[in-house]
Motif scaffolding. Sequence first.
Motif, short mmCIF file in Angstrom:
data_model
loop_
_atom_site.label_atom_id
_atom_site.label_comp_id
_atom_site.label_asym_id
_atom_site.label_seq_id
_atom_site.Cartn_x
_atom_site.Cartn_y
_atom_site.Cartn_z
N GLY A 209 0.80 -1.21 0.00
CA GLY A 209 0.00 0.00 0.00
C GLY A 209 0.83 1.26 0.00
O GLY A 209 2.07 1.22 -0.08
N SER A 210 0.14 2.41 0.09
CA SER A 210 0.80 3.71 0.03
C SER A 210 0.32 4.61 1.16
O SER A 210 -0.80 4.47 1.66
CB SER A 210 0.48 4.40 -1.30
OG SER A 210 0.97 3.66 -2.40
N LEU A 211 1.19 5.52 1.54
CA LEU A 211 0.86 6.59 2.49
C LEU A 211 1.61 7.84 2.06
O LEU A 211 2.69 7.74 1.46
CB LEU A 211 1.29 6.22 3.91
CG LEU A 211 0.42 5.27 4.75
CD1 LEU A 211 1.11 4.99 6.07
CD2 LEU A 211 -0.96 5.84 4.97
N ARG A 212 1.04 8.99 2.40
CA ARG A 212 1.76 10.24 2.20
C ARG A 212 1.87 10.95 3.54
O ARG A 212 0.86 11.29 4.16
CB ARG A 212 1.06 11.14 1.18
CG ARG A 212 1.92 12.36 0.82
CD ARG A 212 1.29 13.26 -0.20
NE ARG A 212 0.23 14.09 0.35
CZ ARG A 212 -0.21 15.20 -0.24
NH1 ARG A 212 0.30 15.59 -1.38
NH2 ARG A 212 -1.19 15.89 0.31
N LEU A 213 3.10 11.17 3.94
CA LEU A 213 3.36 11.92 5.17
C LEU A 213 3.54 13.40 4.83
O LEU A 213 4.09 13.74 3.78
CB LEU A 213 4.62 11.41 5.87
CG LEU A 213 4.66 9.91 6.20
CD1 LEU A 213 5.94 9.58 6.96
CD2 LEU A 213 3.44 9.49 6.98
N PHE B 74 9.90 5.66 -2.48
CA PHE B 74 9.57 6.88 -1.74
C PHE B 74 9.98 8.10 -2.56
O PHE B 74 10.98 8.08 -3.27
CB PHE B 74 10.32 6.92 -0.41
CG PHE B 74 9.85 5.91 0.62
CD1 PHE B 74 9.00 4.87 0.30
CD2 PHE B 74 10.27 6.03 1.94
CE1 PHE B 74 8.59 3.95 1.25
CE2 PHE B 74 9.87 5.12 2.90
CZ PHE B 74 9.03 4.08 2.54
N THR B 75 9.21 9.17 -2.39
CA THR B 75 9.53 10.43 -3.05
C THR B 75 9.31 11.58 -2.09
O THR B 75 8.24 11.69 -1.47
CB THR B 75 8.64 10.65 -4.29
OG1 THR B 75 8.79 9.56 -5.20
CG2 THR B 75 9.02 11.94 -5.00
N VAL B 76 10.32 12.42 -1.94
CA VAL B 76 10.20 13.61 -1.09
C VAL B 76 9.98 14.82 -1.99
O VAL B 76 10.59 14.95 -3.05
CB VAL B 76 11.46 13.79 -0.21
CG1 VAL B 76 12.72 13.96 -1.04
CG2 VAL B 76 11.28 14.95 0.75
N SER B 77 9.05 15.67 -1.56
CA SER B 77 8.74 16.87 -2.34
C SER B 77 8.33 17.99 -1.40
O SER B 77 8.10 17.76 -0.20
CB SER B 77 7.62 16.58 -3.34
OG SER B 77 6.43 16.22 -2.66
N GLY B 78 8.23 19.19 -1.94
CA GLY B 78 7.85 20.33 -1.12
C GLY B 78 6.84 21.22 -1.80
O GLY B 78 6.82 21.32 -3.03
N ASP B 79 5.98 21.83 -1.00
CA ASP B 79 5.02 22.82 -1.47
C ASP B 79 5.34 24.12 -0.75
O ASP B 79 5.00 24.28 0.43
CB ASP B 79 3.59 22.35 -1.18
CG ASP B 79 2.54 23.29 -1.77
OD1 ASP B 79 2.85 24.49 -1.93
OD2 ASP B 79 1.44 22.82 -2.05
N ASN B 80 6.00 25.02 -1.45
CA ASN B 80 6.45 26.24 -0.81
C ASN B 80 5.29 27.12 -0.34
O ASN B 80 5.38 27.78 0.70
CB ASN B 80 7.34 27.03 -1.78
CG ASN B 80 8.52 26.21 -2.24
OD1 ASN B 80 9.07 25.44 -1.49
ND2 ASN B 80 8.89 26.38 -3.50
N ALA B 81 4.20 27.11 -1.07
CA ALA B 81 3.05 27.94 -0.71
C ALA B 81 2.41 27.47 0.60
O ALA B 81 1.82 28.26 1.34
CB ALA B 81 2.02 27.92 -1.82
N LEU C 42 6.38 13.22 2.11
CA LEU C 42 7.07 11.97 1.80
C LEU C 42 6.01 11.00 1.28
O LEU C 42 5.17 10.51 2.05
CB LEU C 42 7.77 11.38 3.03
CG LEU C 42 8.57 10.11 2.75
CD1 LEU C 42 9.77 10.43 1.85
CD2 LEU C 42 9.06 9.47 4.06
N GLN C 43 6.03 10.79 -0.02
CA GLN C 43 5.11 9.83 -0.64
C GLN C 43 5.76 8.46 -0.57
O GLN C 43 6.88 8.26 -1.06
CB GLN C 43 4.84 10.22 -2.09
CG GLN C 43 3.95 9.23 -2.83
CD GLN C 43 2.53 9.21 -2.31
OE1 GLN C 43 1.95 10.26 -2.04
NE2 GLN C 43 1.97 8.02 -2.15
N MET C 44 5.07 7.53 0.04
CA MET C 44 5.61 6.18 0.25
C MET C 44 4.72 5.17 -0.47
O MET C 44 3.54 5.04 -0.14
CB MET C 44 5.68 5.86 1.74
CG MET C 44 6.45 6.89 2.56
SD MET C 44 6.67 6.43 4.28
CE MET C 44 4.97 6.46 4.84
#
Length: 115
Positions: free
Chosen positions: A16-20, A67-74, A80-82
């Motif tokens: 499965g997946s989770l997004r932190l 896993f993918t790490v990303s940022g939303d500056n706004a 962390l998409q897992m």
Amino acid sequence: QVQLVESGGGLVQPGGSLRLSCAASLSIFSFKVMGWYRQAPGKERELVASRATNGITTYVDSVKGRFTVSGDNAKNTVYLQMNSLKPEDTAVYYCSGTYWGRDYWGQGTQVTVSS
């Protein structure tokens, strides 16, 4: 005052997946590096993924491709998409940010991968 607040943990089945999410009290551009760490019972805390201000990301070998790490500056938020989660990903996940040479930490969020 610098604060980091994680959310998004929970119980998920293998595969499965989770997004932190890690919400910061100031712009994520203010942090030299932001990272996601995890600590499983009886094990040392390890760096899972990091994202520098210039956008460069790093991953521990065990999560590369999943896993993918990303940022939303706004939203002053780092994610962390897992995906393709495994039982060995079970741990408390912590967000960390380096600001003016000091490391700040969130309170942690539990991720449990189990059928």
